[in-house]
Design a protein around this motif. Structure first.
Motif, PDB file in Angstrom:
ATOM      1  N   THR A 277      66.154-101.431   4.957  1.00  0.00           N
ATOM      2  CA  THR A 277      64.761-101.031   5.172  1.00  0.00           C
ATOM      3  C   THR A 277      64.137-101.892   6.270  1.00  0.00           C
ATOM      4  OG1 THR A 277      64.506-100.329   2.866  1.00  0.00           O
ATOM      5  CG2 THR A 277      62.496-100.783   4.100  1.00  0.00           C
ATOM      6  N   ALA A 278      64.392-103.212   6.197  1.00  0.00           N
ATOM      7  CA  ALA A 278      63.842-104.125   7.200  1.00  0.00           C
ATOM      8  C   ALA A 278      64.465-103.879   8.576  1.00  0.00           C
ATOM      9  CB  ALA A 278      64.085-105.572   6.762  1.00  0.00           C
ATOM     10  N   VAL A 279      65.773-103.623   8.601  1.00  0.00           N
ATOM     11  CA  VAL A 279      66.476-103.392   9.870  1.00  0.00           C
ATOM     12  C   VAL A 279      65.965-102.118  10.550  1.00  0.00           C
ATOM     13  CG1 VAL A 279      68.710-102.780  10.886  1.00  0.00           C
ATOM     14  CG2 VAL A 279      68.554-104.675   9.270  1.00  0.00           C
ATOM     15  N   GLU A 280      65.779-101.048   9.773  1.00  0.00           N
ATOM     16  CA  GLU A 280      65.310 -99.786  10.339  1.00  0.00           C
ATOM     17  C   GLU A 280      63.893 -99.914  10.896  1.00  0.00           C
ATOM     18  OE1 GLU A 280      65.762 -96.877   7.294  1.00  0.00           O
ATOM     19  OE2 GLU A 280      67.957 -96.924   7.362  1.00  0.00           O
ATOM     20  N   LYS A 281      63.058-100.695  10.212  1.00  0.00           N
ATOM     21  CA  LYS A 281      61.688-100.888  10.692  1.00  0.00           C
ATOM     22  C   LYS A 281      61.649-101.698  11.984  1.00  0.00           C
ATOM     23  CE  LYS A 281      59.173-100.571   6.308  1.00  0.00           C
ATOM     24  NZ  LYS A 281      58.361-101.327   5.297  1.00  0.00           N
ATOM     25  N   SER A 282      62.545-102.675  12.101  1.00  0.00           N
ATOM     26  CA  SER A 282      62.527-103.588  13.250  1.00  0.00           C
ATOM     27  C   SER A 282      63.167-103.003  14.505  1.00  0.00           C
ATOM     28  CB  SER A 282      63.240-104.892  12.887  1.00  0.00           C
ATOM     29  OG  SER A 282      64.636-104.657  12.713  1.00  0.00           O
ATOM     30  N   GLY A 283      64.058-102.032  14.320  1.00  0.00           N
ATOM     31  CA  GLY A 283      64.757-101.470  15.475  1.00  0.00           C
ATOM     32  C   GLY A 283      65.848-102.387  16.018  1.00  0.00           C
ATOM     33  N   GLU A 284      66.214-103.409  15.239  1.00  0.00           N
ATOM     34  CA  GLU A 284      67.236-104.358  15.699  1.00  0.00           C
ATOM     35  C   GLU A 284      68.602-103.715  15.890  1.00  0.00           C
ATOM     36  OE1 GLU A 284      66.943-108.391  13.495  1.00  0.00           O
ATOM     37  OE2 GLU A 284      65.920-106.924  12.218  1.00  0.00           O
ATOM     38  N   MET A 285      68.914-102.736  15.051  1.00  0.00           N
ATOM     39  CA  MET A 285      70.255-102.183  15.079  1.00  0.00           C
ATOM     40  C   MET A 285      70.594-101.555  16.429  1.00  0.00           C
ATOM     41  SD  MET A 285      73.116-101.814  13.646  1.00  0.00           S
ATOM     42  CE  MET A 285      72.889-102.176  11.914  1.00  0.00           C
ATOM     43  N   ASP A 286      69.626-100.875  17.057  1.00  0.00           N
ATOM     44  CA  ASP A 286      69.879-100.257  18.361  1.00  0.00           C
ATOM     45  C   ASP A 286      70.254-101.308  19.403  1.00  0.00           C
ATOM     46  OD1 ASP A 286      69.385 -97.745  17.372  1.00  0.00           O
ATOM     47  OD2 ASP A 286      67.265 -97.767  17.921  1.00  0.00           O
ATOM     48  N   LYS A 287      69.568-102.440  19.351  1.00  0.00           N
ATOM     49  CA  LYS A 287      69.855-103.525  20.308  1.00  0.00           C
ATOM     50  C   LYS A 287      71.244-104.113  20.060  1.00  0.00           C
ATOM     51  CE  LYS A 287      64.963-104.805  20.527  1.00  0.00           C
ATOM     52  NZ  LYS A 287      63.971-105.872  20.203  1.00  0.00           N
ATOM     53  N   LEU A 288      71.568-104.298  18.769  1.00  0.00           N
ATOM     54  CA  LEU A 288      72.872-104.864  18.438  1.00  0.00           C
ATOM     55  C   LEU A 288      74.001-103.907  18.820  1.00  0.00           C
ATOM     56  CD1 LEU A 288      72.074-106.419  14.928  1.00  0.00           C
ATOM     57  CD2 LEU A 288      72.461-107.658  17.061  1.00  0.00           C
ATOM     58  N   VAL A 289      73.790-102.606  18.577  1.00  0.00           N
ATOM     59  CA  VAL A 289      74.807-101.622  18.947  1.00  0.00           C
ATOM     60  C   VAL A 289      75.032-101.624  20.454  1.00  0.00           C
ATOM     61  CG1 VAL A 289      75.303 -99.147  19.065  1.00  0.00           C
ATOM     62  CG2 VAL A 289      74.473-100.142  16.932  1.00  0.00           C
ATOM     63  N   ALA A 290      73.944-101.729  21.220  1.00  0.00           N
ATOM     64  CA  ALA A 290      74.066-101.772  22.688  1.00  0.00           C
ATOM     65  C   ALA A 290      74.888-102.979  23.126  1.00  0.00           C
ATOM     66  CB  ALA A 290      72.679-101.802  23.326  1.00  0.00           C
TER      67      ALA A 290
END
Length: 314
Positions: A277-290
């Motif tokens: 829930t926290a990861v989806e709100k922060s948008g961190e995952m897109d940056k990490l995937v990149a």
């Protein structure tokens, strides 16, 4: 919420169905609801029925329910159906095979989709069983999807686990290879009026002879779900297993072990939900995937970074 709990404890089937829907959808009220009904649970005996698709589990369950009801006991059935990985939907068709009990007020039938869970069970199955326990059902039957080698989750919920085999499909050998032998308290050779049923029974008996058994030796019961042949004997074997568990103290040990496992599973579920829930709100995952796509970071480091950021430990 208090009214919903009160209605369930008073035997209201509609309220029970509503509560199970809240549990399946993982609503915020779920944990509080489960806490409120928990003191009124722990009385039902749970039977798990597993086996490969097409083994006749639903038809066998239908006949078994009839036998249980003749003894005056109340029954709840949780029929798990596979969820489509594409649409997220499930057919929930097992009720079609249980129409003979649809009008019986003392039989509660609930179909549930797996919703991505492995092991042939829905994630919410254990909690749904507690609702049915609070509804004062004597026997709860859980019928799994039937997905072969990932069927082991049922042993963590059921008191007695039935593994259903059929002749003519190599089921006995496949079951032995898959390790499902280890979870069976009772083997059922269904469709035993077909050629090869005696061979399946013999193969299982031979494997049991080769295995060192301390205490309960799983019986092998032939049945014909089409006409109910052998179902009375099957019910008697289930009751024998229940008596064995009670007299040996294994039922109490079983329940203590499962409570420990249940707490661990709840902790894992809550942590997973909190982190994502926290990861989806922060948008961190897109940056990490990149970064991972550019090979500037690996998945293990990314996972550690998320854990450290959202759980406050390394």
């Amino acid at each position: 919420m208090d009214d919903l709990v009160k209605r369930v404890l008073n035997g209201d089937r509609r309220a029970a169905a509503r509560m199970i829907s809240l549990i399946e959808n993982d609503e915020e009220a779920k944990n509080e609801l489960m806490s409120k009904i928990y003191p009124c649970t722990g009385h039902a005996y749970i039977i798990g029925i597993t086996g490969s698709p097409g083994a006749g589990k639903s038809s066998l369950t239908d006949k078994l329910v009839g036998e249980i009801r003749r003894g005056g006991l109340t029954v709840a059935i949780i029929a798990i159906d596979p969820t489509s990985p594409f649409t997220g939907g499930a057919i929930l068709g097992d009720r079609i095979r249980m129409q003979s009990h649809a009008l019986d007020a003392e039989v509660f039938i609930r179909s549930m989709g797996t919703r991505g869970s492995l092991g042939g069970l829905s994630h919410a199955t254990n909690e749904a069983a507690k609702v049915m326990d609070a509804l004062k059902k004597d026997i709860i039957i859980i019928e799994t999807v039937g997905v072969g080698q990932s069927e082991f989750d049922i042993m963590h919920i059921a008191n007695s686990t039935l593994v259903v085999l059929t002749p003519g499909a190599g089921d006995a050998i496949q079951t032995i290879k898959a390790g499902i032998m280890e979870i069976a308290d009772i083997f059922v050779v269904n469709k035993s009026d077909l050629d090869g049923a005696d061979r399946v029974k013999m193969e299982v008996e031979v494997m049991l002879d080769m295995k060192q058994i301390d205490g309960w030796r799983p019986p092998v019961v032939p049945t014909v779900s089409l006409n109910g042949k052998g179902v009375q004997e099957l019910w008697l074997k289930i009751m024998e297993h229940k008596s064995f568990l009670e007299s040996s103290g294994l039922l109490l040990k079983q329940r203590k072990k499962r409570l420990r496992e249940e707490v661990r599973e709840i902790v894992e579920h809550e942590i997973r939900k909190h982190v994502w829930t926290a990861v989806e709100k922060s948008g961190e995952m897109d940056k990490l995937v990149a970064q991972m796509m550019q090979r500037e970071m690996d998945p293990y480091t990314a996972a550690k970074r998320l854990i450290a950021a959202h759980l406050q430990f390394r």
